[in-house]
Design a protein around this motif. Structure first.
Motif, short mmCIF file in Angstrom:
data_model
loop_
_atom_site.label_atom_id
_atom_site.label_comp_id
_atom_site.label_asym_id
_atom_site.label_seq_id
_atom_site.Cartn_x
_atom_site.Cartn_y
_atom_site.Cartn_z
N ASP A 23 -10.67 -1.90 -8.91
CA ASP A 23 -10.28 -0.49 -9.02
C ASP A 23 -10.45 0.23 -7.68
N PHE A 24 -11.56 -0.05 -6.99
CA PHE A 24 -11.82 0.54 -5.68
C PHE A 24 -10.70 0.17 -4.70
N PHE A 25 -10.34 -1.11 -4.68
CA PHE A 25 -9.28 -1.59 -3.79
C PHE A 25 -7.95 -0.86 -4.08
N LEU A 26 -7.59 -0.75 -5.35
CA LEU A 26 -6.33 -0.09 -5.70
C LEU A 26 -6.35 1.40 -5.33
N LYS A 27 -7.50 2.05 -5.45
CA LYS A 27 -7.60 3.46 -5.06
C LYS A 27 -7.37 3.63 -3.56
N LYS A 28 -7.81 2.67 -2.76
CA LYS A 28 -7.56 2.72 -1.32
C LYS A 28 -6.06 2.61 -1.03
N ILE A 29 -5.38 1.81 -1.81
CA ILE A 29 -3.92 1.70 -1.64
C ILE A 29 -3.24 3.01 -2.01
N VAL A 30 -3.71 3.65 -3.07
CA VAL A 30 -3.16 4.95 -3.46
C VAL A 30 -3.36 5.96 -2.33
N GLU A 31 -4.54 5.94 -1.70
CA GLU A 31 -4.82 6.86 -0.59
C GLU A 31 -3.89 6.63 0.59
N LYS A 32 -3.64 5.38 0.95
CA LYS A 32 -2.84 5.03 2.13
C LYS A 32 -1.33 5.09 1.87
N LYS A 33 -0.92 4.86 0.62
CA LYS A 33 0.49 4.90 0.23
C LYS A 33 1.41 4.02 1.08
N PRO A 34 1.06 2.76 1.30
CA PRO A 34 1.93 1.89 2.11
C PRO A 34 3.24 1.59 1.39
N LYS A 35 4.28 1.37 2.15
CA LYS A 35 5.58 0.98 1.58
C LYS A 35 5.89 -0.49 1.83
N ASN A 36 5.24 -1.08 2.84
CA ASN A 36 5.51 -2.46 3.20
C ASN A 36 4.16 -3.18 3.29
N PHE A 37 3.85 -3.97 2.27
CA PHE A 37 2.52 -4.54 2.06
C PHE A 37 2.55 -6.05 2.28
N LEU A 38 1.53 -6.57 2.97
CA LEU A 38 1.40 -8.01 3.18
C LEU A 38 0.07 -8.47 2.60
N ASN A 61 11.05 2.20 -6.85
CA ASN A 61 11.56 0.90 -6.42
C ASN A 61 11.67 0.78 -4.89
N ASP A 62 11.14 1.76 -4.16
CA ASP A 62 11.28 1.80 -2.70
C ASP A 62 10.01 1.28 -2.01
N PHE A 63 9.72 0.00 -2.20
CA PHE A 63 8.60 -0.65 -1.52
C PHE A 63 8.92 -2.13 -1.34
N LYS A 64 8.19 -2.76 -0.42
CA LYS A 64 8.32 -4.20 -0.19
C LYS A 64 6.93 -4.83 -0.22
#
Length: 150
Positions: A23-38, A61-64
């Motif tokens: 959950d902590f990890f996913l919240k960090k993604i929400v904070e950063k809002k990346p569109k292109n994730f590796l 649908n606008d992410f990779k």
């Protein structure tokens, strides 16, 4: 819109075993809002699916999403690569993967199946990240999650 993601295990193994870490990890993604994730080190695809769910909630649908792993094959075993333990202690999970899905959960086919909802947004690459990364590094990744030692 507030996004409060909950990490799901999808009846598979994951590197986020401790309660609350996913959950902590996913919240960090929400904070950063990346569109292109590796993600390097996809394993069973659990984190990949959770990340794609969050990215879809943020961007539609606008992410990779790009994932790299060696996956389990005879070739990877002969190259002295580390293959994580894929046996389940739960006999129901063993039965499910062996007789119902007929897919090794640590195979690229099983991961693509888990991520099929996002098939237009994902690229799952089989191979050693040390060899793959120089070929794709020109892509502009907004967020990189290193969860593999290859």
């Amino acid at each position: 819109m507030t996004i409060n993601p909950k990490y799901k295990k999808y009846w598979r193994k994951t590197s986020f075993k401790q309660k609350g870490i996913g959950d902590f990890f996913l919240k960090k993604i929400v904070e950063k809002k990346p569109k292109n994730f590796l993600e390097i080190g996809v394993f069973h695809g659990v984190t990949s699916r959770n990340v794609c769910n969050v990215l879809n909630n943020i961007h539609g649908n606008d992410f990779k999403f790009t994932g790299i792993d060696i996956f389990s094959t005879e070739e990877s075993l002969t190259r002295d690569e580390y293959i994580p333990k894929t046996k389940f202690s739960n006999p129901l999970k063993t039965f499910y993967y062996k007789y119902i899905t007929r897919l090794d959960p640590y195979s690229i086919d099983a991961v693509n199946n888990l991520l099929k909802k996002y098939k237009d947004n994902i690229s799952i690459i089989k191979g050693n990240s040390n060899e793959i990364l120089p070929k794709i590094i020109s892509k502009n990744f907004d967020y990189v999650f290193l969860d593999g030692g290859h």
